[in-house]
Design an enzyme around this catalytic site. Sequence first.
Site, mmCIF file in Angstrom:
data_model
loop_
_atom_site.group_PDB
_atom_site.id
_atom_site.type_symbol
_atom_site.label_atom_id
_atom_site.label_comp_id
_atom_site.label_asym_id
_atom_site.label_seq_id
_atom_site.Cartn_x
_atom_site.Cartn_y
_atom_site.Cartn_z
ATOM 1 N N HIS A 194 11.293 8.505 -1.959
ATOM 2 C CA HIS A 194 10.178 7.661 -2.370
ATOM 3 C C HIS A 194 10.134 7.565 -3.906
ATOM 4 O O HIS A 194 10.088 6.498 -4.480
ATOM 5 C CB HIS A 194 8.911 8.312 -1.825
ATOM 6 C CG HIS A 194 7.641 7.622 -2.131
ATOM 7 N ND1 HIS A 194 7.145 6.628 -1.332
ATOM 8 C CD2 HIS A 194 6.756 7.774 -3.140
ATOM 9 C CE1 HIS A 194 5.989 6.213 -1.831
ATOM 10 N NE2 HIS A 194 5.741 6.883 -2.939
ATOM 11 N N GLU A 222 5.192 -1.685 -3.824
ATOM 12 C CA GLU A 222 5.902 -0.417 -3.696
ATOM 13 C C GLU A 222 7.235 -0.594 -2.954
ATOM 14 O O GLU A 222 7.252 -0.762 -1.731
ATOM 15 C CB GLU A 222 4.976 0.540 -2.927
ATOM 16 C CG GLU A 222 5.464 1.947 -2.768
ATOM 17 C CD GLU A 222 5.757 2.622 -4.087
ATOM 18 O OE1 GLU A 222 6.950 2.716 -4.418
ATOM 19 O OE2 GLU A 222 4.813 3.030 -4.784
ATOM 20 N N ASP A 224 -4.935 -12.891 6.740
ATOM 21 C CA ASP A 224 -6.089 -12.157 6.236
ATOM 22 C C ASP A 224 -5.881 -10.665 6.551
ATOM 23 O O ASP A 224 -6.292 -10.166 7.597
ATOM 24 C CB ASP A 224 -7.346 -12.706 6.934
ATOM 25 C CG ASP A 224 -8.620 -12.052 6.437
ATOM 26 O OD1 ASP A 224 -8.543 -11.015 5.754
ATOM 27 O OD2 ASP A 224 -9.705 -12.577 6.751
ATOM 28 N N LYS A 264 -2.753 5.009 7.177
ATOM 29 C CA LYS A 264 -2.459 4.263 5.935
ATOM 30 C C LYS A 264 -0.969 3.939 5.873
ATOM 31 O O LYS A 264 -0.569 2.844 5.481
ATOM 32 C CB LYS A 264 -2.896 5.082 4.726
ATOM 33 C CG LYS A 264 -2.808 4.340 3.398
ATOM 34 C CD LYS A 264 -1.477 4.517 2.688
ATOM 35 C CE LYS A 264 -1.488 3.782 1.345
ATOM 36 N NZ LYS A 264 -0.185 3.853 0.670
HETATM 37 C C1 MEV Z 1 2.370 6.568 1.440
HETATM 38 O O1 MEV Z 1 2.164 5.238 1.003
HETATM 39 C C2 MEV Z 1 2.314 6.647 2.941
HETATM 40 C C3 MEV Z 1 2.453 8.043 3.519
HETATM 41 O O2 MEV Z 1 1.474 8.900 2.941
HETATM 42 C C4 MEV Z 1 2.209 7.924 5.019
HETATM 43 C C5 MEV Z 1 2.076 9.259 5.726
HETATM 44 O O3 MEV Z 1 1.737 10.269 5.096
HETATM 45 O O4 MEV Z 1 2.284 9.249 6.966
HETATM 46 C C6 MEV Z 1 3.804 8.653 3.220
#
Ligand code: MEV
Length: 382
Positions: free
Chosen positions: A368, A75, A273, A257
């Site tokens: 994005h 990405e 890893d 995430k």
């Molecule tokens: C997307 O890969 C990551 C986000 O969802 C992180 C977030 O919401 O803080 C944009």
Amino acid sequence: MKTSAIPGFSKLSLEEKIKIIKDFANLNSDDLNLIKKYQELPDFLELENNIGPFKIATNFLVNDKDYFVPMEIEEPSVVAAASRGAKLVRSGGGFNGKYLDSKMIGQLQILDVEDFEESRKNIVKKKSEILEIANANKKIVELGGGAKDLEVREINTEKGKNLILHLIVDTLDAMGANIVNTMLEEITPFVVELTKGKPCLRIISNFADKRIVSVECKVPIQKLGIKNYTGEEVASGILNACALAKADIYRTATHNKGVMNGIDSVALATGNDWRAIEAGVHSYAARNGYLPVTDWWKEGEYLRGKIEIPMAIATIGGATNSKKARLALKILRVKSAKELGILTASVGLANNLAALSVLGTEGIQKGHMKLHKEFIKLSQNQ
Ligand code: MEV
């Protein structure tokens, strides 16, 4: 002075980018040939600082040292976000990080122990002998690492009480799984003798709470402004995002995430890893109920940020010896696993800042998705 803050870097040609990185990291002809080989692969896309084996994030200033950061991730917007977050942090003096401790834990599970107190006493009495067995014939000991300590724990499981011995090992620049698992197997017969129990698991724990890295940064609030939003408005969006991440697991998972987007990409590029790092970070985040691993708060003119996570990352051993990983480590110019860990956590914090700064204001879809669409278009044209 070497700098990774090159205005308009992503707009330069591939050759110009490679030349800058070559000079920055003193790459030789073998390194350049390796990069070229990746560019010749059928799925190579010249998008968002992709130089071939990996993409490159810019602007990182960590503990007063400049870094171009190799990131391996499909990405492209994650790399652009890391560079943008790092640029903001740079305007406040860069990231400051340290390791709070740097040891891994191995677990030896003993079943059917009749007398726990007696077994615990025996183990404590023979601690130095156990450590001696673990450290015997280990090169890492000469370098200052090796088994340093142990702990005895009593854990009630659904299948009865277990005696759990934690072997605490300084694994220096290695991730540590191999050495810790070997040591555990070597000490088992003696521990069985001391406890008169039955051995079961002998394996490293990925809950690496003795290998914690902590990184802080500050950004002048006025620098946070984007398009139609003032710095104060962006900061307020970030604070609201953090508040929700502390209150609602549905948001916490996504918040973390986004942090791992950056961390995993550096781990992958350097042959580490990344699943072990993921397991460590999420279990640490869940130690008192699942919480965000970063926090942001206002202090005067600044927005301050912090990340604190386990970082079982290596600069030697395993896949870090692959040609691609060696090249990534050379571009990073890191001298130790500790330095790499601090840098990697900084990338996670940069990605988090970049995500939160747009999520609470203009939304992520514009920036994005622009890159994402370009990526889809280029891949379909191949
Ligand atoms: C997307 O890969 C990551 C986000 O969802 C992180 C977030 O919401 O803080 C944009």
